[in-house]
Design an enzyme around this catalytic site. Structure first.
Site, PDB file in Angstrom:
ATOM      1  N   HIS A 338       0.826  -1.203   0.000  1.00 14.41           N
ATOM      2  CA  HIS A 338       0.000   0.000   0.000  1.00 14.41           C
ATOM      3  C   HIS A 338       0.865   1.260   0.000  1.00 14.41           C
ATOM      4  CE1 HIS A 338      -3.200   2.813   1.594  1.00 14.41           C
ATOM      5  NE2 HIS A 338      -3.885   2.131   0.688  1.00 14.41           N
ATOM      6  N   CYS A 339       2.000   1.180   0.663  1.00 17.07           N
ATOM      7  CA  CYS A 339       2.874   2.346   0.813  1.00 17.07           C
ATOM      8  C   CYS A 339       3.550   2.772  -0.483  1.00 17.07           C
ATOM      9  CB  CYS A 339       3.956   2.069   1.857  1.00 17.07           C
ATOM     10  SG  CYS A 339       3.331   1.532   3.451  1.00 17.07           S
ATOM     11  N   ILE A 340       3.686   1.853  -1.435  1.00 17.36           N
ATOM     12  CA  ILE A 340       4.407   2.183  -2.670  1.00 17.36           C
ATOM     13  C   ILE A 340       3.466   2.421  -3.843  1.00 17.36           C
ATOM     14  CG2 ILE A 340       6.442   0.927  -1.879  1.00 17.36           C
ATOM     15  CD1 ILE A 340       5.774  -1.268  -3.907  1.00 17.36           C
TER      16      ILE A 340
END
Length: 347
Positions: A338-340
């Site tokens: 999700h962070c990337i």
């Protein structure tokens, strides 16, 4: 007076249809220890990009000097655009896309938060990354709304119907928004996201407060998966420092209501069994999944809990394909799938 996009725009839920996914290509930085580490990370980022590209278009931002290598590794079908970068976390440095309603129906906009290296941390660099939100919004043809509020995409999660999840240690971080009260921060978020109710969690997972952590991003703790339903990281080992925290969050959310007055249904996602890697506490979390058109891209950790959580997500999204992608290399550098990634919704 702030020109809030909520006057005609709001942030849709992640499960709403996407136009594309945006990512950033890893470049030499303190995040990646050496050339071998950088190469391994590029392979991991590339695997995520190619997996998502099976379901929707993907555009990757790469430094001009890295773009040829990115195109070669990513392969055909993934777009690469060039811009200077400091790091590779598009969820946090990128814009938060908004879609129009009423007179603005059919239009795309973006909230361009201030990005300052997760609270001006001493190891971080953000000269270039602080400009990526505006760059991506322009590339997407979105109307951009700017604010003096420091925030990252990993620090918020919305249901698309007026509710936002967040943590006190991110939005009220003195390194991010010194002097802001909870009421002021909440008003600013509502104004830009088009939300009307905030559910504040006390803090994030323990490992996220290490040197390279975000100081409590909500997207590894809890997330909406449909209106009225949240998934929550469930650390079931009583000896783990996150056990009490996850029980606290589960209890809080079970007694919470959303912006429409619905009592939340809480779905627990059992944490993987691994506690440490190379002597360091990890914050491996299945909450950090990504929803794209027709699929759930789910973090995998070579752990029996991978299958358990894939089954849970298949039940939550019976019409989507659940795809497990090894996220250990990504988590080793401070985040997950999700962070990337950052979704660009269809207006």
């Amino acid at each position: 007076m702030t020109d809030y996009p909520a006057d005609g725009f709001s942030m849709p839920a992640e499960w709403a249809p996407h136009e594309r996914t945006w990512m950033a290509w890893p470049s030499p930085s303190i995040t990646f220890e050496d050339d071998a580490d950088l190469a391994e990370s590029r392979a991991a980022w590339g695997e995520v990009a190619r997996t998502i590209a099976r379901f929707e278009p993907v555009t990757v931002v790469a430094r001009p000097e890295d773009s040829a290598g990115a195109r070669s590794l990513l392969g055909a079908g993934i777009s690469v655009v060039e811009a200077p970068l400091d790091d590779a976390w598009m969820r946090d440095m990128g814009p938060t896309f908004l879609t129009g309603h009423g007179a603005s129906a059919g239009r795309l906009a973006a909230a361009n938060w201030v990005f300052n290296g997760w609270g001006a941390q001493d190891w971080a660099a953000w000269e270039h990354d602080s400009k990526i939100g505006a760059f991506v919004a322009e590339q997407a043809g979105a109307r951009t709304f700017t604010t003096s509020f420091v925030n990252e995409g990993g620090g918020i999660h919305v249901d698309g119907e007026g509710t936002v999840l967040l943590t006190e240690t991110v939005q009220l971080d003195p390194g991010r928004n010194p002097g802001w009260t909870r009421e002021q921060a909440e008003a600013e978020l509502h104004g830009f996201l088009g939300t009307s109710k905030a559910i504040w969690l006390r803090r994030g997972l323990t490992a996220d407060y290490g040197r390279f952590g975000t100081r409590g991003h909500v997207d590894i703790v809890a997330a909406f998966v449909k209106p009225g339903v949240v998934v929550v990281h469930s650390q079931q080992d009583p000896a783990h420092p996150d056990h009490a925290l996850s029980q606290e969050v589960i209890a809080q959310l079970r007694t919470s209501t959303d912006a429409r007055g619905r009592k939340l249904e809480v779905v627990e996602l059992p944490a993987p069994g691994v506690r440490e890697v190379d002597g360091e506490l990890v914050d491996y979390s299945y909450v950090n999944h990504y929803l794209c058109n027709g699929a759930v891209i789910l973090c995998a950790f070579d752990d029996p809990a991978d299958t358990v959580n894939a089954t849970i997500f298949q039940g939550l999204f019976p019409d989507r394909e659940v795809v497990l992608v090894d996220a250990r290399t990504i988590f080793a550098h401070g985040g997950g799938i999700h962070c990337i990634t950052q979704q660009q919704p269809k207006p």
